[in-house]
Design a protein around this motif. Structure first.
Motif, PDB file in Angstrom:
ATOM      1  N   MET A 173      -5.236  12.675   4.078  1.00  0.00           N
ATOM      2  CA  MET A 173      -4.118  13.269   3.015  1.00  0.00           C
ATOM      3  C   MET A 173      -3.863  12.398   2.484  1.00  0.00           C
ATOM      4  SD  MET A 173      -2.836  16.167   4.390  1.00  0.00           S
ATOM      5  CE  MET A 173      -1.156  16.257   3.956  1.00  0.00           C
ATOM      6  N   ALA A 174      -3.014  12.047   1.463  1.00  0.00           N
ATOM      7  CA  ALA A 174      -2.224  11.158   0.654  1.00  0.00           C
ATOM      8  C   ALA A 174      -1.076  11.650  -0.157  1.00  0.00           C
ATOM      9  CB  ALA A 174      -3.623  11.306  -0.164  1.00  0.00           C
ATOM     10  N   TYR A 175      -0.151  10.420   0.361  1.00  0.00           N
ATOM     11  CA  TYR A 175       1.578  10.896  -0.934  1.00  0.00           C
ATOM     12  C   TYR A 175       1.822   9.957  -1.832  1.00  0.00           C
ATOM     13  CZ  TYR A 175       1.694  13.340   3.856  1.00  0.00           C
ATOM     14  OH  TYR A 175       0.601  14.209   5.281  1.00  0.00           O
ATOM     15  N   LYS A 176       1.295  10.564  -2.807  1.00  0.00           N
ATOM     16  CA  LYS A 176       1.662   9.812  -4.310  1.00  0.00           C
ATOM     17  C   LYS A 176       3.102   9.060  -4.559  1.00  0.00           C
ATOM     18  CE  LYS A 176       1.218  10.094  -9.181  1.00  0.00           C
ATOM     19  NZ  LYS A 176       0.566  11.232 -10.370  1.00  0.00           N
ATOM     20  N   ILE A 177       3.164   7.814  -4.598  1.00  0.00           N
ATOM     21  CA  ILE A 177       3.737   7.490  -4.951  1.00  0.00           C
ATOM     22  C   ILE A 177       5.204   8.060  -6.348  1.00  0.00           C
ATOM     23  CG2 ILE A 177       5.186   4.802  -5.213  1.00  0.00           C
ATOM     24  CD1 ILE A 177       3.330   4.108  -3.239  1.00  0.00           C
ATOM     25  N   LEU A 178       5.510   7.843  -6.596  1.00  0.00           N
ATOM     26  CA  LEU A 178       6.461   8.685  -7.622  1.00  0.00           C
ATOM     27  C   LEU A 178       7.665   7.464  -8.184  1.00  0.00           C
ATOM     28  CD1 LEU A 178       7.164  12.639  -6.633  1.00  0.00           C
ATOM     29  CD2 LEU A 178       5.427  11.373  -8.090  1.00  0.00           C
ATOM     30  N   LYS A 179       8.023   7.090  -7.746  1.00  0.00           N
ATOM     31  CA  LYS A 179       8.780   6.123  -8.590  1.00  0.00           C
ATOM     32  C   LYS A 179       8.514   4.858  -7.771  1.00  0.00           C
ATOM     33  CE  LYS A 179      12.610   6.494 -11.066  1.00  0.00           C
ATOM     34  NZ  LYS A 179      14.335   7.297 -10.695  1.00  0.00           N
ATOM     35  N   LYS A 180       9.433   3.504  -7.837  1.00  0.00           N
ATOM     36  CA  LYS A 180       9.248   2.226  -7.388  1.00  0.00           C
ATOM     37  C   LYS A 180       9.968   0.612  -8.288  1.00  0.00           C
ATOM     38  CE  LYS A 180       7.426  -1.949  -5.328  1.00  0.00           C
ATOM     39  NZ  LYS A 180       7.010  -2.884  -5.837  1.00  0.00           N
ATOM     40  N   GLU A 181      11.371   0.955  -7.469  1.00  0.00           N
ATOM     41  CA  GLU A 181      11.721  -0.080  -8.068  1.00  0.00           C
ATOM     42  C   GLU A 181      12.462  -1.071  -7.033  1.00  0.00           C
ATOM     43  OE1 GLU A 181      16.013   0.953 -10.064  1.00  0.00           O
ATOM     44  OE2 GLU A 181      15.075   3.573  -8.944  1.00  0.00           O
ATOM     45  N   GLU A 182      12.292  -2.172  -7.561  1.00  0.00           N
ATOM     46  CA  GLU A 182      13.488  -3.430  -6.644  1.00  0.00           C
ATOM     47  C   GLU A 182      14.368  -3.635  -7.351  1.00  0.00           C
ATOM     48  OE1 GLU A 182      10.996  -7.378  -6.590  1.00  0.00           O
ATOM     49  OE2 GLU A 182      12.521  -7.747  -5.274  1.00  0.00           O
ATOM     50  N   ILE A 183      15.720  -2.962  -6.176  1.00  0.00           N
ATOM     51  CA  ILE A 183      16.401  -2.947  -5.948  1.00  0.00           C
ATOM     52  C   ILE A 183      17.881  -3.928  -5.471  1.00  0.00           C
ATOM     53  CG2 ILE A 183      17.014  -0.591  -6.178  1.00  0.00           C
ATOM     54  CD1 ILE A 183      18.313  -0.333  -3.423  1.00  0.00           C
ATOM     55  N   GLU A 225       0.072   5.124  -6.858  1.00  0.00           N
ATOM     56  CA  GLU A 225      -0.411   4.643  -6.025  1.00  0.00           C
ATOM     57  C   GLU A 225      -0.538   5.655  -4.868  1.00  0.00           C
ATOM     58  OE1 GLU A 225      -2.843   0.481  -6.077  1.00  0.00           O
ATOM     59  OE2 GLU A 225      -0.146   0.153  -5.989  1.00  0.00           O
ATOM     60  N   PHE A 226      -0.765   5.324  -4.101  1.00  0.00           N
ATOM     61  CA  PHE A 226      -0.992   6.520  -2.983  1.00  0.00           C
ATOM     62  C   PHE A 226      -0.435   6.214  -1.643  1.00  0.00           C
ATOM     63  CE2 PHE A 226      -2.734   9.069  -5.843  1.00  0.00           C
ATOM     64  CZ  PHE A 226      -2.656  10.295  -6.348  1.00  0.00           C
ATOM     65  N   LEU A 227      -0.197   6.515  -0.619  1.00  0.00           N
ATOM     66  CA  LEU A 227      -0.026   5.787   1.003  1.00  0.00           C
ATOM     67  C   LEU A 227      -0.655   7.187   1.882  1.00  0.00           C
ATOM     68  CD1 LEU A 227       3.619   6.096   0.914  1.00  0.00           C
ATOM     69  CD2 LEU A 227       1.941   3.807   0.525  1.00  0.00           C
ATOM     70  N   GLU A 228      -1.587   6.861   2.495  1.00  0.00           N
ATOM     71  CA  GLU A 228      -2.176   7.720   2.937  1.00  0.00           C
ATOM     72  C   GLU A 228      -1.343   8.065   4.708  1.00  0.00           C
ATOM     73  OE1 GLU A 228      -5.605   6.187   3.383  1.00  0.00           O
ATOM     74  OE2 GLU A 228      -6.350   7.892   5.019  1.00  0.00           O
TER      75      GLU A 228
END
Lengths: 469, 281
Positions: free
Chosen positions: B1-11, B81-84
């Motif tokens: 299984m892998a879960y895609k990171i669609l967006k990432k920001e430092e808030i 990138e993906f999370l396990e």
């Protein structure tokens, strides 16, 4: 000379071929498997002890009715592939069963040889065949034409895996839902590496995947979907959700840091590999570890704590050794490794320091009174016999019950007072139409093989149910 | 299984927002629930509260602060990138009903789980008074979002760099003192803030709820590591909670239990940073 040989052989035949093992002094420091497995020569010699009874009692003792004399005969003929095929005809997980089944109370207990001497080491032979197959490369049987029926299996422990394997072989489309990130249930999170290497579990799961079973991991029934929703989407549902909810004793100090349920302790060690510094999950390394309970889980926890580097590990059990529900072999292994057994002893409270860390367990001595409902003599406290055992880690291994989460959104599914599912012993049928259950969720915490037996019976009943639809 | 990171920001400094593609979780998610993620095969399972979800897009938003090794490592991930592993929704959903006026109090990263609650309480017709705070204005998160989701929004910073100079609980007390009929207060933040907040609100005739973030492994009731004493009884945060009646929670025990692996955690984080400096990650 010939006679002498004959005598020698007959004496040798009375005793089973010993299992090669890691010496206790060595193995108590590592997580590698304790029992190393028979060599080909060992297996041939042990198999030759089998009398091939016409009416084999051993088969009756097996919850999944493996053709024991049949596979042993094939070993004698050095047809190891044939032997494993014979086993797999009824048992989808032989590498696991060969390692963790309590054969001494099942097949081996009924072996005719056992009456006068030692029974045939059936479990060791089963393991030999399974390991032989893994070395050679596993053959995947052909799957019959699809029936068009869909079955959901909830939980990927021994019951679920067995049901899934049988159902897919009957031509049904099977989807297994597992809440954790790894398949295997208790085989993955509970039973330690030194008793059941996780590579074995991975291989057995891989085999079931190759049969065509789909696995959905990280998928929690009761949260993502309810049982009712599964019933709408699938033609039948098998619940093999086990008994995952840990019991605590309800004594003071149980929430001090360093006090674990056996589930947590073993999950950290086995599933999350806390013993390996390469992995991020931690477990508190105790100097003095006390494990409360007398079952296999208690033995597993104690032996794991020892391997993590504890100086002293004690098992605290309120009854005597005779009453311990753990397998004899596990108790012996634990003793050999240097676990202290404090029998007829019951914890009354856990003591801790100002930083909230556990420091000791206060216990009371017990004596055995009248037999209780289970037939075991019930222990009663000896007044004024309190004493303390130093402990910076305490593991509570006094049992588990079914996880109630699965019952959220399960209209019409009857449960017993203890939280187990009411299911027909022969078919696994529950009060809810199209829902079958088996394993610990029905019986409460029991053995891998009894869960497999239940999964097997339910698969057969589900097949019949689907044919009637 | 892998879960895609669609967006990432430092808030905020060391505080990150990630949008994860997890349709099964998103579909079932409700305010007050959490997820557990595992970065890779060797990673630990860490619980994080759900900061937002979009059932149509199939996404779940998480917000986390770099604290230990895992969150530091997570911060290095980028969109694409993906999370396990990413499992949820976990925990019993918040008990959101029409009650009248509800005060939502969030401190630091605790504002993240408060946001879906603000939306949910507003949606069912409550007057939602939100009070959010942080050590300073740079660390304040979700101000715009909370403003949109609430009827009134108050801000407090410890150093006075924005809004009220002081604690969120001071503002809460002022509102409770103002005579406005408040049915419920929900406080989410560091345990010490929830403890203090619960203490401040206790004398008032108001329901007080807190959402706890205990140490846990599976999040499904299996390990019992998250046990907490509520009303003298042992409860599991993961299944019985995370929301509990604040007046009945043993906060001292909670804080002690949260400290269980602190030494090891600090060492692991230090080792990881050292390895990062050496270019190993």
């Amino acid at each position: 000379m010939q006679e002498l040989n004959g005598e020698k052989t007959s004496k040798a035949k009375k005793e089973r071929i010993p299992m090669p093992e890691q010496p206790a002094e060595e193995r108590r420091k590592n997580f590698n498997e304790v029992a190393l497995g028979y060599t080909k020569e060992d297996a041939l010699a042990e198999a030759s002890r089998c009398l091939s009874c016409k009416e084999p009692k051993c088969v009756e003792g097996c919850p999944v009715n493996v053709d024991i004399p049949g596979f042993i005969k094939l070993i004698c003929e050095e047809d190891f592939s044939g032997a494993i095929e014979k086993i797999k005809g009824t048992n989808a997980l032989p590498a696991i069963c060969g390692r963790v089944c309590p054969q001494e109370t099942q097949c081996e207990a009924l072996c005719v040889l056992g009456k006068k001497g030692q029974s045939v080491a059936i479990g060791r032979l089963e393991r030999f065949c399974a390991d032989y197959e893994h070395q050679q490369g596993v053959k995947v049987p052909e799957i019959p034409e699809l029936t068009g029926k869909k079955v959901a299996v909830v939980g990927s422990g021994p019951a679920g895996l067995t049901a899934a394997a049988d159902l897919v072989k009957m031509g049904h489309k099977v989807t297994v839902f597992e809440s954790l990130h790894k398949a295997g249930g208790v085989l993955s999170y509970g039973i330690p590496e030194f008793r059941l290497p996780k590579e074995i579990v991975r291989q057995e799961v891989k085999y079931i995947k190759q049969l065509g079973v789909e696995f959905k991991l990280n998928y929690i029934i009761g949260r993502i979907k309810t049982l009712d929703e599964l019933c709408d989407e699938f033609d039948a549902v098998f619940m093999g959700t086990g008994a995952g909810l840990p019991s605590f004793m309800g004594i003071p100090g149980e929430n001090f840091n360093g006090v674990y349920s056996a589930n947590e302790f073993l999950t950290r060690v086995n599933l999350m590999k806390a013993y390996d510094p390469e992995y991020d999950t931690r477990v508190r390394l105790g100097k003095h570890v006390v494990v409360v309970g007398g079952g296999n889980v208690a033995m597993d926890a104690a032996r794991s704590a020892l391997r993590l580097g504890a100086e002293e590990v004690s098992i605290v059990y309120r009854r005597g050794e005779e009453e311990m529900p753990a397998r004899r072999e596990e108790i012996e292994h634990a003793k050999e490794e240097g676990i202290t057994f404090r029998l007829l002893t019951n914890p009354v409270r856990i003591l801790g320091d100002e930083k909230f860390n556990a420091t000791a367990v206060e216990c009371i001595k017990m004596e055995l009174g009248e037999p209780d409902k289970s037939g075991r003599r019930s222990p009663v406290p000896v007044e004024g016999s309190e004493f303390t055992i130093p402990a910076d880690v305490v593991v509570i291994a006094i049992g588990t019950s079914p996880n109630p989460m699965i019952f959220k959104g399960s209209e019409g599914l009857d449960q017993n007072k203890k939280g187990t599912v009411v299911a027909d012993e022969e078919t696994g049928a529950t009060s809810k139409c199209g829902v079958f259950a088996g394993g610990d969720v029905v019986t409460g915490a029991a053995t891998v093989i009894s869960a497999m037996g239940a999964g097997k019976k339910a698969a057969k009943a589900i097949d019949e149910y689907l044919k009637e639809q | 299984m892998a879960y895609k990171i669609l967006k990432k920001e430092e808030i905020a400094p060391s505080v990150h927002r990630m949008v994860i593609d997890a349709p099964d979780v998103a579909k079932a998610a409700k305010a007050g629930q959490f997820i557990i993620l595992r970065i890779d095969e060797k990673g630990e399972r860490i619980p994080l509260t759900i900061a937002d979800f979009d059932k149509e897009k199939g996404t779940v938003t998480i917000i986390f602060q770099e604290m230990g090794k895992t969150t530091k490592q997570l911060a290095k991930f980028s969109a694409g990138e993906f999370l396990e592993d990413f499992v949820g929704p976990l925990g019993t959903p918040a008990d959101v009903r029409k009650l009248g006026t509800v005060i939502l109090v969030g401190g630091g990263i605790g504002v993240a789980p408060l946001y879906p609650q603000a939306k949910a309480y507003s949606k069912v017709g409550n007057k939602v008074i939100s009070i959010i705070g942080a050590r300073n204005k740079d660390l304040l998160i979700l101000e715009e979002e909370m403003k949109d989701a609430s009827s009134e929004l108050y801000i407090a910073t410890d150093d006075g760099s924005k809004g009220h100079h002081g604690f969120v609980t001071n503002i809460m007390k002022q509102i409770l003192d103002s005579g406005e009929k408040v049915a419920r207060v929900v406080i989410i933040g560091p345990p010490i803030m929830m403890k203090v907040g619960a203490g401040v609100a206790s004398p008032y005739d108001v329901e007080i709820l807190v959402s706890l973030n205990s140490i846990m492994v599976d999040g499904t009731g299996m390990c019992g590591g998250c046990r907490v004493t509520v009303d003298g009884k042992t409860r599991f945060t993961c299944v019985d909670g995370p929301e509990f009646d604040a007046r009945k929670v043993d906060f001292v025990q909670l804080m002690n239990r949260l400290a269980m692996y602190r030494g090891e955690e600090a060492k692991a984080a230090e080792k990881y940073e050292e390895e990062c400096r050496c270019g190993l990650h």
